[in-house]
Motif scaffolding. Structure first.
Motif, PDB file in Angstrom:
ATOM      1  N   TYR A  50       0.826  -1.216   0.000  1.00 39.33           N
ATOM      2  CA  TYR A  50       0.000   0.000   0.000  1.00 39.33           C
ATOM      3  C   TYR A  50       0.858   1.263   0.000  1.00 39.33           C
ATOM      4  O   TYR A  50       0.458   2.292  -0.529  1.00 39.33           O
ATOM      5  CB  TYR A  50      -0.925   0.024   1.216  1.00 39.33           C
ATOM      6  CG  TYR A  50      -2.167  -0.825   1.070  1.00 39.33           C
ATOM      7  CD1 TYR A  50      -2.889  -0.867  -0.100  1.00 39.33           C
ATOM      8  CD2 TYR A  50      -2.633  -1.573   2.142  1.00 39.33           C
ATOM      9  CE1 TYR A  50      -4.034  -1.634  -0.223  1.00 39.33           C
ATOM     10  CE2 TYR A  50      -3.789  -2.342   2.034  1.00 39.33           C
ATOM     11  CZ  TYR A  50      -4.477  -2.374   0.849  1.00 39.33           C
ATOM     12  OH  TYR A  50      -5.614  -3.122   0.740  1.00 39.33           O
ATOM     13  N   ARG A  61      -9.712   2.364  -3.496  1.00 43.27           N
ATOM     14  CA  ARG A  61      -9.845   1.076  -2.818  1.00 43.27           C
ATOM     15  C   ARG A  61     -10.674   1.210  -1.545  1.00 43.27           C
ATOM     16  O   ARG A  61     -11.528   0.367  -1.249  1.00 43.27           O
ATOM     17  CB  ARG A  61      -8.461   0.509  -2.502  1.00 43.27           C
ATOM     18  CG  ARG A  61      -8.503  -0.826  -1.841  1.00 43.27           C
ATOM     19  CD  ARG A  61      -9.062  -1.885  -2.763  1.00 43.27           C
ATOM     20  NE  ARG A  61      -9.063  -3.163  -2.079  1.00 43.27           N
ATOM     21  CZ  ARG A  61     -10.040  -4.045  -2.140  1.00 43.27           C
ATOM     22  NH1 ARG A  61     -11.080  -3.830  -2.920  1.00 43.27           N
ATOM     23  NH2 ARG A  61      -9.978  -5.155  -1.473  1.00 43.27           N
ATOM     24  N   ALA A  62     -10.449   2.291  -0.786  1.00 41.70           N
ATOM     25  CA  ALA A  62     -11.215   2.528   0.440  1.00 41.70           C
ATOM     26  C   ALA A  62     -12.697   2.715   0.115  1.00 41.70           C
ATOM     27  O   ALA A  62     -13.566   2.258   0.858  1.00 41.70           O
ATOM     28  CB  ALA A  62     -10.668   3.749   1.168  1.00 41.70           C
ATOM     29  N   ARG A  63     -12.990   3.371  -0.997  1.00 42.96           N
ATOM     30  CA  ARG A  63     -14.378   3.555  -1.429  1.00 42.96           C
ATOM     31  C   ARG A  63     -15.002   2.204  -1.775  1.00 42.96           C
ATOM     32  O   ARG A  63     -16.143   1.924  -1.403  1.00 42.96           O
ATOM     33  CB  ARG A  63     -14.432   4.478  -2.640  1.00 42.96           C
ATOM     34  CG  ARG A  63     -15.829   4.865  -3.060  1.00 42.96           C
ATOM     35  CD  ARG A  63     -15.867   5.829  -4.250  1.00 42.96           C
ATOM     36  NE  ARG A  63     -14.947   6.949  -4.113  1.00 42.96           N
ATOM     37  CZ  ARG A  63     -13.855   7.133  -4.884  1.00 42.96           C
ATOM     38  NH1 ARG A  63     -13.566   6.286  -5.844  1.00 42.96           N
ATOM     39  NH2 ARG A  63     -13.069   8.166  -4.701  1.00 42.96           N
ATOM     40  N   ILE A  67     -14.913   2.163   3.526  1.00 39.37           N
ATOM     41  CA  ILE A  67     -14.313   2.762   4.716  1.00 39.37           C
ATOM     42  C   ILE A  67     -14.865   4.173   4.884  1.00 39.37           C
ATOM     43  O   ILE A  67     -14.770   4.991   3.968  1.00 39.37           O
ATOM     44  CB  ILE A  67     -12.780   2.766   4.605  1.00 39.37           C
ATOM     45  CG1 ILE A  67     -12.272   1.316   4.593  1.00 39.37           C
ATOM     46  CG2 ILE A  67     -12.142   3.572   5.729  1.00 39.37           C
ATOM     47  CD1 ILE A  67     -10.795   1.166   4.373  1.00 39.37           C
ATOM     48  N   ARG A  70     -12.986   8.387   4.741  1.00 37.08           N
ATOM     49  CA  ARG A  70     -11.798   8.283   3.889  1.00 37.08           C
ATOM     50  C   ARG A  70     -11.398   9.603   3.231  1.00 37.08           C
ATOM     51  O   ARG A  70     -10.219   9.849   3.016  1.00 37.08           O
ATOM     52  CB  ARG A  70     -12.007   7.213   2.832  1.00 37.08           C
ATOM     53  CG  ARG A  70     -13.140   7.522   1.881  1.00 37.08           C
ATOM     54  CD  ARG A  70     -13.443   6.392   0.928  1.00 37.08           C
ATOM     55  NE  ARG A  70     -14.609   6.711   0.145  1.00 37.08           N
ATOM     56  CZ  ARG A  70     -15.845   6.379   0.471  1.00 37.08           C
ATOM     57  NH1 ARG A  70     -16.071   5.680   1.559  1.00 37.08           N
ATOM     58  NH2 ARG A  70     -16.859   6.727  -0.292  1.00 37.08           N
ATOM     59  N   LEU A  78      -5.053   6.319   5.448  1.00 36.45           N
ATOM     60  CA  LEU A  78      -5.725   5.425   4.503  1.00 36.45           C
ATOM     61  C   LEU A  78      -5.076   4.041   4.512  1.00 36.45           C
ATOM     62  O   LEU A  78      -5.764   3.018   4.523  1.00 36.45           O
ATOM     63  CB  LEU A  78      -5.663   5.997   3.083  1.00 36.45           C
ATOM     64  CG  LEU A  78      -6.642   7.115   2.768  1.00 36.45           C
ATOM     65  CD1 LEU A  78      -6.258   7.807   1.461  1.00 36.45           C
ATOM     66  CD2 LEU A  78      -8.055   6.579   2.678  1.00 36.45           C
ATOM     67  N   ALA A  81      -6.147   2.258   7.657  1.00 35.24           N
ATOM     68  CA  ALA A  81      -7.555   1.852   7.568  1.00 35.24           C
ATOM     69  C   ALA A  81      -7.716   0.633   6.654  1.00 35.24           C
ATOM     70  O   ALA A  81      -8.475  -0.288   6.964  1.00 35.24           O
ATOM     71  CB  ALA A  81      -8.409   3.010   7.081  1.00 35.24           C
ATOM     72  N   LEU A  82      -7.011   0.616   5.536  1.00 37.22           N
ATOM     73  CA  LEU A  82      -7.098  -0.504   4.606  1.00 37.22           C
ATOM     74  C   LEU A  82      -6.497  -1.771   5.208  1.00 37.22           C
ATOM     75  O   LEU A  82      -7.035  -2.858   5.045  1.00 37.22           O
ATOM     76  CB  LEU A  82      -6.403  -0.163   3.289  1.00 37.22           C
ATOM     77  CG  LEU A  82      -7.134   0.845   2.410  1.00 37.22           C
ATOM     78  CD1 LEU A  82      -6.230   1.364   1.315  1.00 37.22           C
ATOM     79  CD2 LEU A  82      -8.389   0.227   1.819  1.00 37.22           C
ATOM     80  N   HIS A  85      -8.847  -3.239   7.904  1.00 32.70           N
ATOM     81  CA  HIS A  85     -10.191  -3.655   7.494  1.00 32.70           C
ATOM     82  C   HIS A  85     -10.284  -5.132   7.332  1.00 32.70           C
ATOM     83  O   HIS A  85      -9.492  -5.838   6.948  1.00 32.70           O
ATOM     84  CB  HIS A  85     -10.592  -2.937   6.210  1.00 32.70           C
ATOM     85  CG  HIS A  85     -11.911  -3.379   5.695  1.00 32.70           C
ATOM     86  ND1 HIS A  85     -13.018  -3.496   6.480  1.00 32.70           N
ATOM     87  CD2 HIS A  85     -12.327  -3.756   4.477  1.00 32.70           C
ATOM     88  CE1 HIS A  85     -14.036  -3.899   5.777  1.00 32.70           C
ATOM     89  NE2 HIS A  85     -13.635  -4.080   4.558  1.00 32.70           N
TER      90      HIS A  85
END
Length: 85
Positions: A50, A61-63, A67, A70, A78, A81-82, A85
């Motif tokens: 990442y 990717r977060a969308r 998440i 973001r 980010l 968070a990724l 997850h």
């Protein structure tokens, strides 16, 4: 009490006790039940780390994952968070 969608309840509970999300724990528990723990442990992604992604790619990717918050995150937030997850 076992849940129908969880194939390996022991693994699921162990992951939840470690603080993993319900979704992630279920995904890992079901994969290890179907393919075997050793095979799942060796399995790795084909994408670069990442930290090599652009912020725009991380946001995309977060969308996809859903998440929340973001848009106000910086690149390192980010990435965290990724990964969590």
């Amino acid at each position: 009490m076992p849940r129908a969608q969880i194939k390996d309840e022991k693994t699921y509970q162990r992951l939840r006790d470690k603080g993993e999300s319900k979704e992630k724990a279920a995904r890992i528990a079901n994969a290890s039940a179907g393919q075997g723990k050793k095979k799942v442990g060796r399995k790795g992604g084909k994408n670069p780390s990442y930290s090599d992604w652009t912020k725009e790619d991380l946001l995309k990717r977060a969308r996809e994952i859903g998440i929340k918050g973001r848009s106000s995150m910086n690149k390192s937030q980010l990435i965290s968070a990724l990964r969590d997850h």
